[in-house]
Design a protein around this motif. Structure first.
Motif: not given
Length: 307
Positions: A61-83
């Protein structure tokens, strides 16, 4: 950045911290600056018993600092958790966007890793047992991260009696505080009156007494990575059944169910119906100590690494 790795299988002592370049997110991936990393028994077993060393994956869990191509629904700065299936024990982790979910503003990163994966497994395993109102439910490993939430799910789901099975008497007061009506020890000759559903997170030698704890027509749900063998005759004389449950199969094959359970999980957390318990927050550099806690089964709830 720092990450924890191992090169040979063994106990916690084989883990070491190294400095490596930051990873880059590929297509469909998020780069997350980790604020919390969940330590699980399967990860501990992988280090000790795995066929060969590999990345230490797990829940982050943490904060998104970069996104790859074809990512939808998330942006830099979002707080997310996952596997994370690559290196999760790290200051920066790569997470596929399909495995990510948003953390509500009211929750911390530690809340997220204590609640989401463990809560989804507890919810799914409980559902797999086909519980009916008034059923009696027994939960093994009741003081574990998943077990603590499974006890609470059973209580909230209308079980007439919730039995917590634990390895030592010093855990009894803790599991009663979660809502357990009765507590039994693994070593006890009898686990009390028969139950309708057993949710088993241990496996191995405990499968025998777990099956014998079932009432006629009872269901045992096995979700642990501990393996084990079940005597078919014990099932026959009870007209009982064994059901295997794996959360990854739900995420892969029933994304709608997965999303519904996730939303329900956060709603129950908001209303304090589900209260994840965190036993220890351990610095990333002390990952070996975190593994020692989980391997010794001394934890009462979740063990979390905090980079």
């Amino acid at each position: 950045m720092r990450r924890v790795r191992y090169e040979v299988n063994g106990g916690p002592e084989v883990l070491f911290t190294e400095e490596v370049p930051a990873p880059q997110p590929g297509p469909g991936e998020l780069l997350v600056r980790t604020e919390a990393v969940g330590v699980t028994l399967p990860a501990v077993r992988k280090v000790r018993e795995g066929t060969e060393p590999g990345p230490l994956g797990g829940e982050v869990a943490g904060t998104v600092t970069a996104v790859g191509e074809d990512v939808t629904g998330f942006a830099v700065g979002d707080r997310v958790t996952g596997l994370c299936f690559s290196h999760a024990y790290a200051e920066l982790a790569v997470l596929h966007h399909s495995m990510a979910s948003a953390i509500p503003d009211r929750a911390t990163a530690v809340d997220a890793v204590a609640l989401v994966r463990s809560g989804l497994v507890a919810r799914g395993a409980y559902e797999a047992g086909r519980p009916r109102p008034g059923d009696a439910v027994l939960v093994t490993a009741a003081a574990s991260a998943v077990g603590t939430l499974a006890v609470q799910y059973a209580k909230a789901g209308g079980a007439s009696r919730v039995v917590a099975a634990v390895g030592s008497a010093d855990k009894a007061e803790f599991v009663r505080s979660l809502g357990a009506d009765e507590v039994v020890l693994y070593e006890d000759d009898s686990w009390g009156d028969p139950v309708d559903v057993v949710i088993d997170g241990v496996g191995g030698e405990l499968l025998g007494p777990a099956v014998r704890a079932l009432a006629a027509g009872g269901r045992l749900v096995a979700f642990s990575s501990g393996g084990g063998t079940i005597d078919a005759y014990e099932l026959l004389v009870r007209s009982a059944s064994v059901i295997g449950f794996q959360m990854a199969a739900v995420a892969r094959n029933s994304p709608g169910t997965y999303a519904h359970w996730l939303a329900e999980l956060w709603e129950l957390h908001r209303h304090h119906t589900l209260r994840p318990r965190v036993f220890a927050e351990v610095p990333l550099a002390e990952a070996a100590r975190a593994h020692e806690i989980v391997e010794s089964r001394s934890n009462l709830g979740k063990v979390v690494l905090v980079p």
